[in-house]
Motif scaffolding. Structure first.
Motif, PDB file in Angstrom:
ATOM      1  N   ARG A  43       0.749  -1.219   0.028  1.00 33.69           N
ATOM      2  CA  ARG A  43      -0.099   0.111   0.097  1.00 33.69           C
ATOM      3  C   ARG A  43       0.940   1.323  -0.121  1.00 33.69           C
ATOM      4  O   ARG A  43       1.823   1.620   0.536  1.00 33.69           O
ATOM      5  N   LEU A  51      -2.832   3.497   8.562  1.00 31.18           N
ATOM      6  CA  LEU A  51      -2.943   2.059   8.154  1.00 31.18           C
ATOM      7  C   LEU A  51      -3.516   1.088   9.137  1.00 31.18           C
ATOM      8  O   LEU A  51      -2.832   1.271  10.225  1.00 31.18           O
ATOM      9  N   ARG A  52      -4.388   0.242   8.970  1.00 32.58           N
ATOM     10  CA  ARG A  52      -5.076  -0.714   9.923  1.00 32.58           C
ATOM     11  C   ARG A  52      -5.251  -1.977   9.376  1.00 32.58           C
ATOM     12  O   ARG A  52      -5.601  -2.179   8.237  1.00 32.58           O
ATOM     13  N   GLN A  91      -3.788  -7.305  15.369  1.00 34.59           N
ATOM     14  CA  GLN A  91      -4.031  -6.029  14.722  1.00 34.59           C
ATOM     15  C   GLN A  91      -2.911  -5.105  14.670  1.00 34.59           C
ATOM     16  O   GLN A  91      -2.132  -5.169  15.748  1.00 34.59           O
ATOM     17  N   SER A 117      -8.442  -7.608   6.961  1.00 34.11           N
ATOM     18  CA  SER A 117      -8.777  -6.442   6.367  1.00 34.11           C
ATOM     19  C   SER A 117      -7.476  -5.540   6.555  1.00 34.11           C
ATOM     20  O   SER A 117      -6.688  -5.772   7.257  1.00 34.11           O
ATOM     21  N   GLU A 119      -6.737  -1.456   5.744  1.00 35.55           N
ATOM     22  CA  GLU A 119      -7.580  -0.216   5.375  1.00 35.55           C
ATOM     23  C   GLU A 119      -6.806   0.859   5.500  1.00 35.55           C
ATOM     24  O   GLU A 119      -5.713   0.872   6.548  1.00 35.55           O
ATOM     25  N   VAL A 120      -6.648   1.605   4.497  1.00 33.26           N
ATOM     26  CA  VAL A 120      -6.126   3.016   4.586  1.00 33.26           C
ATOM     27  C   VAL A 120      -7.161   4.148   4.767  1.00 33.26           C
ATOM     28  O   VAL A 120      -7.917   4.244   4.123  1.00 33.26           O
ATOM     29  N   LEU A 121      -6.852   4.892   5.890  1.00 32.88           N
ATOM     30  CA  LEU A 121      -7.783   5.972   6.352  1.00 32.88           C
ATOM     31  C   LEU A 121      -7.252   7.160   6.388  1.00 32.88           C
ATOM     32  O   LEU A 121      -5.952   7.343   6.372  1.00 32.88           O
ATOM     33  N   CYS A 124      -5.728   8.892  11.954  1.00 31.49           N
ATOM     34  CA  CYS A 124      -5.985   7.683  13.062  1.00 31.49           C
ATOM     35  C   CYS A 124      -6.666   8.541  14.127  1.00 31.49           C
ATOM     36  O   CYS A 124      -6.503   7.995  15.234  1.00 31.49           O
TER      37      CYS A 124
END
Length: 194
Positions: A43, A51-52, A91, A117, A119-121, A124
């Motif tokens: 990513r 990043l999660r 996680q 999963s 995810e790029v948010l 944070c």
């Protein structure tokens, strides 16, 4: 992670000199790996994005672990990991301080089926950040990524031979046309034949 390369061609047989290359990450909601198998994702993140990454095993004896390698790994960086015992949810949540490509590796410590999963948010801000690496005492942490972070096609392959099967494929696949607004030109769109 996979890389898709494509050349632009027209019906007259003109083909672009160089392909365009696009990285493709397919993250199914559930995956399965055999013990020792590694699934690699990449990513691109901007500094301060979030990043999660999470894995939840389907049963108590299954153990998928997470390793995230930062873009500066070759320059002395280290992986951020979560290698909790079997049956636990791993996680990692990070808010990078540098932009670049981050390599995410899901490593099967046992045969495992798991929900996952990535995810790029944008931020944070609403979740805790920079999860500390968690390593189970009896596991030996990995010190190198599965593949170098720079391992990717460079997109400089030669143009396909215009007399080859490639042109026959182009003439077969590029059948659907759309007239331009001025009516003088056509754009050839790919049509999938199954």
């Amino acid at each position: 992670v996979r890389y898709l390369q494509s050349w632009v061609a027209d019906r007259a047989g003109n083909i672009s000199d160089q392909p365009t290359t696009q990285r493709v990450n397919y993250v199914p909601p559930q995956d399965s790996l055999l013990e020792g198998e590694i699934r690699v994702f990449r990513r691109t993140l901007l500094a301060r994005q979030c990043l999660r990454v999470g894995t939840t095993p389907a049963s108590p004896e299954m153990d998928p672990d997470i390793y995230i390698w930062p873009p500066d790994f070759a320059g002395g960086g280290s992986a951020i990991t979560s290698t909790l015992p079997a049956g636990q949810t791993d996680q990692v949540i990070i808010q990078p301080t540098q932009s670049g490509d981050y390599q995410i590796e899901i490593v099967a410590a046992t045969d495992a089926t798991f929900a996952q999963s990535i995810e790029v948010l944008a931020t944070c801000a609403t979740i805790r950040t920079d999860s500390p690496s968690t390593i189970q005492a009896d596991k030996r942490p990995r010190t190198e990524p599965f593949m170098p972070l720079t391992n990717a096609p460079v997109g400089d392959e030669t143009t396909p031979d215009t007399d080859s099967y490639f042109l026959n494929l182009i003439s077969t696949v590029f059948q659907k046309t759309v007239a331009s607004t001025d009516g003088n030109q056509k754009i050839y769109l790919p049509a999938v034949h199954r």
